[in-house]
Write a protein that holds these residues in place. Structure first.
Motif, PDB file in Angstrom:
ATOM      1  N   SER A 154       0.830  -1.193   0.000  1.00 48.08           N
ATOM      2  CA  SER A 154       0.000   0.000   0.000  1.00 48.08           C
ATOM      3  C   SER A 154       0.867   1.247   0.000  1.00 48.08           C
ATOM      4  O   SER A 154       1.919   1.298   0.637  1.00 48.08           O
ATOM      5  CB  SER A 154      -0.927  -0.005   1.213  1.00 48.08           C
ATOM      6  N   ILE A 155       0.390   2.270  -0.721  1.00 46.09           N
ATOM      7  CA  ILE A 155       1.095   3.551  -0.738  1.00 46.09           C
ATOM      8  C   ILE A 155       0.959   4.254   0.604  1.00 46.09           C
ATOM      9  O   ILE A 155       1.706   5.181   0.908  1.00 46.09           O
ATOM     10  CB  ILE A 155       0.521   4.418  -1.886  1.00 46.09           C
ATOM     11  N   LEU A 156       0.020   3.782   1.430  1.00 47.14           N
ATOM     12  CA  LEU A 156      -0.224   4.396   2.727  1.00 47.14           C
ATOM     13  C   LEU A 156       0.418   3.623   3.874  1.00 47.14           C
ATOM     14  O   LEU A 156      -0.021   3.743   5.019  1.00 47.14           O
ATOM     15  CB  LEU A 156      -1.735   4.519   2.972  1.00 47.14           C
ATOM     16  N   LEU A 157       1.425   2.820   3.576  1.00 46.79           N
ATOM     17  CA  LEU A 157       2.157   2.142   4.648  1.00 46.79           C
ATOM     18  C   LEU A 157       2.779   3.180   5.582  1.00 46.79           C
ATOM     19  O   LEU A 157       3.402   4.141   5.134  1.00 46.79           O
ATOM     20  CB  LEU A 157       3.236   1.238   4.076  1.00 46.79           C
ATOM     21  N   VAL A 158       2.624   2.960   6.881  1.00 45.38           N
ATOM     22  CA  VAL A 158       3.120   3.896   7.886  1.00 45.38           C
ATOM     23  C   VAL A 158       4.402   3.341   8.486  1.00 45.38           C
ATOM     24  O   VAL A 158       4.451   2.176   8.900  1.00 45.38           O
ATOM     25  CB  VAL A 158       2.070   4.126   8.988  1.00 45.38           C
ATOM     26  N   ASP A 159       5.432   4.156   8.515  1.00 42.04           N
ATOM     27  CA  ASP A 159       6.707   3.758   9.111  1.00 42.04           C
ATOM     28  C   ASP A 159       6.663   4.089  10.595  1.00 42.04           C
ATOM     29  O   ASP A 159       6.619   5.263  10.979  1.00 42.04           O
ATOM     30  CB  ASP A 159       7.852   4.508   8.443  1.00 42.04           C
ATOM     31  N   PRO A 160       6.662   3.075  11.476  1.00 42.01           N
ATOM     32  CA  PRO A 160       6.494   3.360  12.910  1.00 42.01           C
ATOM     33  C   PRO A 160       7.624   4.170  13.518  1.00 42.01           C
ATOM     34  O   PRO A 160       7.411   4.871  14.511  1.00 42.01           O
ATOM     35  CB  PRO A 160       6.407   1.958  13.538  1.00 42.01           C
ATOM     36  N   HIS A 309      -7.321  -4.848  18.448  1.00 43.33           N
ATOM     37  CA  HIS A 309      -7.505  -6.280  18.198  1.00 43.33           C
ATOM     38  C   HIS A 309      -6.184  -6.871  17.683  1.00 43.33           C
ATOM     39  O   HIS A 309      -5.428  -6.180  16.995  1.00 43.33           O
ATOM     40  CB  HIS A 309      -8.619  -6.468  17.159  1.00 43.33           C
ATOM     41  N   PRO A 310      -5.904  -8.141  17.993  1.00 46.43           N
ATOM     42  CA  PRO A 310      -4.645  -8.729  17.496  1.00 46.43           C
ATOM     43  C   PRO A 310      -4.514  -8.703  15.977  1.00 46.43           C
ATOM     44  O   PRO A 310      -3.403  -8.617  15.448  1.00 46.43           O
ATOM     45  CB  PRO A 310      -4.708 -10.172  18.015  1.00 46.43           C
ATOM     46  N   MET A 311      -5.627  -8.757  15.250  1.00 48.58           N
ATOM     47  CA  MET A 311      -5.586  -8.725  13.790  1.00 48.58           C
ATOM     48  C   MET A 311      -5.578  -7.301  13.235  1.00 48.58           C
ATOM     49  O   MET A 311      -5.431  -7.120  12.021  1.00 48.58           O
ATOM     50  CB  MET A 311      -6.796  -9.476  13.210  1.00 48.58           C
ATOM     51  N   PHE A 312      -5.734  -6.318  14.084  1.00 48.06           N
ATOM     52  CA  PHE A 312      -5.808  -4.929  13.639  1.00 48.06           C
ATOM     53  C   PHE A 312      -4.390  -4.416  13.383  1.00 48.06           C
ATOM     54  O   PHE A 312      -3.604  -4.200  14.304  1.00 48.06           O
ATOM     55  CB  PHE A 312      -6.506  -4.084  14.702  1.00 48.06           C
ATOM     56  N   THR A 313      -4.063  -4.221  12.109  1.00 47.14           N
ATOM     57  CA  THR A 313      -2.725  -3.765  11.703  1.00 47.14           C
ATOM     58  C   THR A 313      -2.866  -2.509  10.865  1.00 47.14           C
ATOM     59  O   THR A 313      -2.716  -2.543   9.632  1.00 47.14           O
ATOM     60  CB  THR A 313      -1.994  -4.863  10.921  1.00 47.14           C
ATOM     61  N   PRO A 314      -3.165  -1.372  11.478  1.00 47.69           N
ATOM     62  CA  PRO A 314      -3.414  -0.153  10.699  1.00 47.69           C
ATOM     63  C   PRO A 314      -2.191   0.384   9.985  1.00 47.69           C
ATOM     64  O   PRO A 314      -2.321   1.072   8.975  1.00 47.69           O
ATOM     65  CB  PRO A 314      -3.918   0.828  11.764  1.00 47.69           C
ATOM     66  N   LEU A 315      -0.997   0.088  10.491  1.00 49.95           N
ATOM     67  CA  LEU A 315       0.210   0.604   9.851  1.00 49.95           C
ATOM     68  C   LEU A 315       0.467  -0.049   8.500  1.00 49.95           C
ATOM     69  O   LEU A 315       1.247   0.474   7.703  1.00 49.95           O
ATOM     70  CB  LEU A 315       1.419   0.402  10.769  1.00 49.95           C
ATOM     71  N   GLN A 316      -0.181  -1.205   8.241  1.00 46.95           N
ATOM     72  CA  GLN A 316       0.013  -1.893   6.970  1.00 46.95           C
ATOM     73  C   GLN A 316      -0.967  -1.449   5.903  1.00 46.95           C
ATOM     74  O   GLN A 316      -0.868  -1.871   4.756  1.00 46.95           O
ATOM     75  CB  GLN A 316      -0.122  -3.411   7.178  1.00 46.95           C
ATOM     76  N   VAL A 354       1.097  10.257  10.555  1.00 43.44           N
ATOM     77  CA  VAL A 354      -0.219  10.239  11.188  1.00 43.44           C
ATOM     78  C   VAL A 354      -1.300  10.563  10.165  1.00 43.44           C
ATOM     79  O   VAL A 354      -2.397   9.984  10.188  1.00 43.44           O
ATOM     80  CB  VAL A 354      -0.258  11.233  12.370  1.00 43.44           C
ATOM     81  N   CYS A 355      -1.007  11.470   9.252  1.00 46.64           N
ATOM     82  CA  CYS A 355      -1.964  11.816   8.199  1.00 46.64           C
ATOM     83  C   CYS A 355      -2.219  10.617   7.287  1.00 46.64           C
ATOM     84  O   CYS A 355      -3.364  10.353   6.892  1.00 46.64           O
ATOM     85  CB  CYS A 355      -1.434  13.001   7.399  1.00 46.64           C
ATOM     86  N   LYS A 356      -1.181   9.875   6.952  1.00 43.43           N
ATOM     87  CA  LYS A 356      -1.348   8.658   6.162  1.00 43.43           C
ATOM     88  C   LYS A 356      -2.187   7.635   6.909  1.00 43.43           C
ATOM     89  O   LYS A 356      -3.032   6.944   6.315  1.00 43.43           O
ATOM     90  CB  LYS A 356       0.028   8.070   5.822  1.00 43.43           C
ATOM     91  N   LEU A 357      -1.969   7.539   8.220  1.00 50.20           N
ATOM     92  CA  LEU A 357      -2.749   6.605   9.029  1.00 50.20           C
ATOM     93  C   LEU A 357      -4.226   6.992   9.039  1.00 50.20           C
ATOM     94  O   LEU A 357      -5.105   6.122   8.949  1.00 50.20           O
ATOM     95  CB  LEU A 357      -2.185   6.573  10.446  1.00 50.20           C
ATOM     96  N   LEU A 358      -4.516   8.278   9.152  1.00 57.82           N
ATOM     97  CA  LEU A 358      -5.898   8.742   9.131  1.00 57.82           C
ATOM     98  C   LEU A 358      -6.581   8.378   7.809  1.00 57.82           C
ATOM     99  O   LEU A 358      -7.739   7.936   7.798  1.00 57.82           O
ATOM    100  CB  LEU A 358      -5.941  10.257   9.324  1.00 57.82           C
ATOM    101  N   LEU A 359      -5.888   8.553   6.722  1.00 58.82           N
ATOM    102  CA  LEU A 359      -6.456   8.259   5.414  1.00 58.82           C
ATOM    103  C   LEU A 359      -6.609   6.759   5.196  1.00 58.82           C
ATOM    104  O   LEU A 359      -7.547   6.316   4.517  1.00 58.82           O
ATOM    105  CB  LEU A 359      -5.576   8.867   4.319  1.00 58.82           C
ATOM    106  N   ALA A 360      -5.708   5.968   5.779  1.00 59.05           N
ATOM    107  CA  ALA A 360      -5.766   4.519   5.600  1.00 59.05           C
ATOM    108  C   ALA A 360      -6.871   3.886   6.436  1.00 59.05           C
ATOM    109  O   ALA A 360      -7.413   2.844   6.063  1.00 59.05           O
ATOM    110  CB  ALA A 360      -4.416   3.894   5.961  1.00 59.05           C
ATOM    111  N   LEU A 361      -7.218   4.492   7.568  1.00 58.34           N
ATOM    112  CA  LEU A 361      -8.220   3.896   8.451  1.00 58.34           C
ATOM    113  C   LEU A 361      -9.616   3.936   7.850  1.00 58.34           C
ATOM    114  O   LEU A 361     -10.422   3.039   8.106  1.00 58.34           O
ATOM    115  CB  LEU A 361      -8.214   4.612   9.803  1.00 58.34           C
TER     116      LEU A 361
END
Length: 636
Positions: A154-160, A309-316, A354-361
């Motif tokens: 994904s173009i919206l991958l978030v680098d932690p 949730h264990p399956m919740f991976t928003p950064l991906q 954080v902006c990428k995370l907002l758009l990905a969610l």
């Protein structure tokens, strides 16, 4: 080994005939050439090809076992001459038998392991988790649909690593400056547990924020449930416990009577109640207490992440948390405020993540992250990523038609051209130049120019001459959605146009537009048709986005929804006495300084369970009190 057994074995070996030995030697050579891994022909084989033979291992199991057995028997026969037979040969023969058994057992274990791993891969594929075992490969006869799907990153991958504000501050100012700043604040942080018991619980480490050690223990009042998997995305929703629902009812009751003291009381016993934290954060921000506001938002994000949730991976970029669910809304509000706090501190790279995370969610983008994404990318210097995002991100409307992207892509290409010229690299002729992109942006959204001249401001006489042109001097486009997005863009991005190089780019583009319209007057009508086709609605589709939410200016007066929460300062003593003494089991507050601060903000800050301003029992004595005591002693 006994002598009787030794004689028996020697006798059997003496009875072997030479032709049989020659025949076995020939078979050994054939086996070595075809199956032995040590053979010269096999050494040319690519070792990575072995990764693709896992599925055929069971089919060839018998052959792989029989070949070593034949080789070992033949080696034993070759060494079976009576003149060279000794006890060592017999010992090696017995060892070979034991090795055969071990090999058979090893084959069985590896076979069972492969079956287990294959079953695990099938289960993961059924769950659409996107995982692929390194030991699982499809056979040559399997169709593509049977293979494990490998989605494009994904173009919206978030680098932690960029979510940590402290890391970016070290990159900007250096580690020495950050350490000296942290040491200057150690005196106040060391007093956080003064006047009470020291915290004895472990603070869970999170990705979104770095929690403080003096924060209360996570109470587990929030959780997250998995809803469904659709089109490769996993959908989730936050859920509340009974204790959280009770706190929510108390908050709504305090909100109904406009009682900020009641909101603070909710946080006394439920320190991670989201709506109360967001309300207090809004109040502290408008009162000028930005650090207290940021702390409240950080606590909110800490609670929300602990409930993942264990399956919740928003950064991906593969998890969806729809804003339409009321329980999900606090996460979007907290992330948007957290992003603005990062921007205020100059951490634009962290704000971009954080902006990428907002758009990905939520692909519907309820918070308008799309309209500040380009700004943070430009401020962070992520020019290549911004161009790639405009090409790869799929949306109903082409991104270059939006006012913010039409201008930001021109700026992005301008800086990339500078980098290419400095590196003596060949320019990418497949892409439009920055001058062409700027000309296109001005033709598509001409009202941006006049608003930028007034907002930046641009006071040169050249701009006055440019604005004399009727096409560039218009105030409104006439399409509500476009006019609203232009106002948001100017409010969000006007700072970057204070750079002289970009002003020159904009001025040259405006002059080119004027020259073009003198020769081709129909171009203006053509671009008007493009706007109308891209934004056909006569309603403002982005009316839910407030322009002030994208502004760097912090309002000093409280907004309308907080004005009714204001209480009379005359009731301050009553309010402070009501909740000033927390229960014995309450969490230890932090001692803070009250000098040169907003008195009303200090009043409501004192209601929070993690704040303490100290007192005589903490070794903090008012200077005026000392002076009064000294005056009394002189009188006596």
């Amino acid at each position: 080994m006994s002598a009787r057994l030794l004689k028996k074995v020697l006798k059997e070996q003496e009875q072997k005939k030479q032709p049989v030995i020659d025949e076995d030697e020939q078979e050994l050579q054939n086996d070595d050439e075809s199956e032995s891994p040590d053979a010269g022909a096999g050494s040319s084989k690519n070792p990575f090809d072995l990764l693709n033979e896992g599925d055929d291992a069971e089919e060839d199991n018998s052959d792989q076992v029989s070949a070593p057995e034949a080789a070992e028997e033949t080696l034993t026969k070759k060494q079976g001459s009576p003149s060279v037979k000794n006890t060592a040969n017999l010992a090696s023969a017995s060892n070979n038998k034991s090795k055969k058994k071990k090999k058979k057992k090893g084959k069985e274990i590896s076979s069972s392991t492969d079956k287990n791993e294959t079953t695990l891969d099938v289960n993961l594929d059924a769950l659409s988790l996107g995982f692929e075992s390194s030991n699982h490969r499809s056979g040559p006869n399997k169709s593509v649909s049977e293979n494990v799907k490998q989605a494009k990153p994904s173009i919206l991958l978030v680098d932690p690593k960029y979510l940590n504000v402290e890391n970016e501050l070290r990159r900007i100012f250096g580690s020495k400056v950050v350490k000296s700043f942290e040491k200057s604040n150690q005196s106040s942080s060391s007093r956080q547990v003064r006047g009470g018991r020291r915290a004895n619980h472990h603070i869970r480490k999170t990705v979104l924020i770095s929690p403080s050690d003096h924060w209360p223990r996570w109470d587990g009042s929030l959780s997250m449930e998995f809803l469904e998997t659709k089109d490769g995305y996993h959908y989730f929703r936050y859920t509340h416990s009974s204790s959280y629902d009770q706190a929510q009812r108390a908050f709504e009751a305090a909100q109904a009577i406009h009682d900020l003291n009641g909101v603070a009381s909710v946080l006394m016993y439920h320190p991670y109640h989201l709506d109360s934290l967001i309300t207090m954060a809004d109040y502290f921000r408008f009162a000028g207490e930005h650090q207290m506001s940021a702390d409240a938002i950080a606590k909110c994000l800490y609670a929300l992440e602990c409930a993942w949730h264990p399956m919740f991976t928003p950064l991906q970029g593969n998890s969806q948390l729809k804003f339409s669910h009321d329980s999900n809304k606090p996460l979007f509000k907290a992330l948007f405020t957290h992003m603005k706090n990062m921007d205020r501190r100059g951490c634009h790279r962290s704000a971009l993540e954080v902006c990428k995370l907002l758009l990905a969610l939520d692909s519907d983008d309820p918070m308008g992250a799309m309209f500040c994404l380009d700004y943070f990318a430009l401020r962070a210097g992520e020019y290549i990523w911004l161009e790639r995002f405009s090409e790869d991100y799929r949306t109903d409307t082409s991104l270059w038609l939006l006012p913010n992207f039409s201008y930001s892509l021109a700026v992005c290409r301008f800086y990339l051209e500078q980098e290419e010229s400095s590196d003596n690299a060949c320019a990418d002729t497949a892409k439009a130049s920055s001058a062409d992109l700027m000309n296109q942006a001005l033709m598509l959204h001409p009202t941006v120019l006049k608003k930028l001249v007034a907002k930046v401001p641009l006071k040169d006489q050249a701009w006055t001459n440019i604005l004399k042109n009727s096409f560039l001097n218009s105030d409104q486009i006439g399409i509500p959605s476009v006019d609203h997005l232009i106002n948001i863009y100017v409010e969000r991005n006007y700072l970057i146009w204070r750079l002289p190089d970009l002003q020159k780019l904009l001025r040259n583009g405006a002059n080119l537009v004027i020259q073009t319209l003198e020769h081709k007057k129909n171009d203006a009508k053509d671009w008007a048709c493009v706007r109308k086709e891209a934004f056909p609605s006569d309603k403002n589709e982005y009316g839910h986005l407030l322009v002030q939410d994208f502004s760097d200016t912090v309002q000093t007066l409280p907004p309308d929804n907080l004005q009714n929460f204001m209480v009379d300062m005359r009731d301050g003593a009553h309010i402070g006495g009501q909740v000033g003494n927390p229960p014995a089991g309450a969490h230890v507050p932090a001692v803070r300084d009250v000098a040169n601060r907003n008195p009303l903000a200090v009043l409501f800050e004192s209601l929070l369970p993690w704040v303490n301003y100290g007192g005589p029992e903490d070794g903090i004595v008012d200077e005026d009190q000392i002076n009064e005591q000294g005056q009394d002693n002189e009188d006596h």
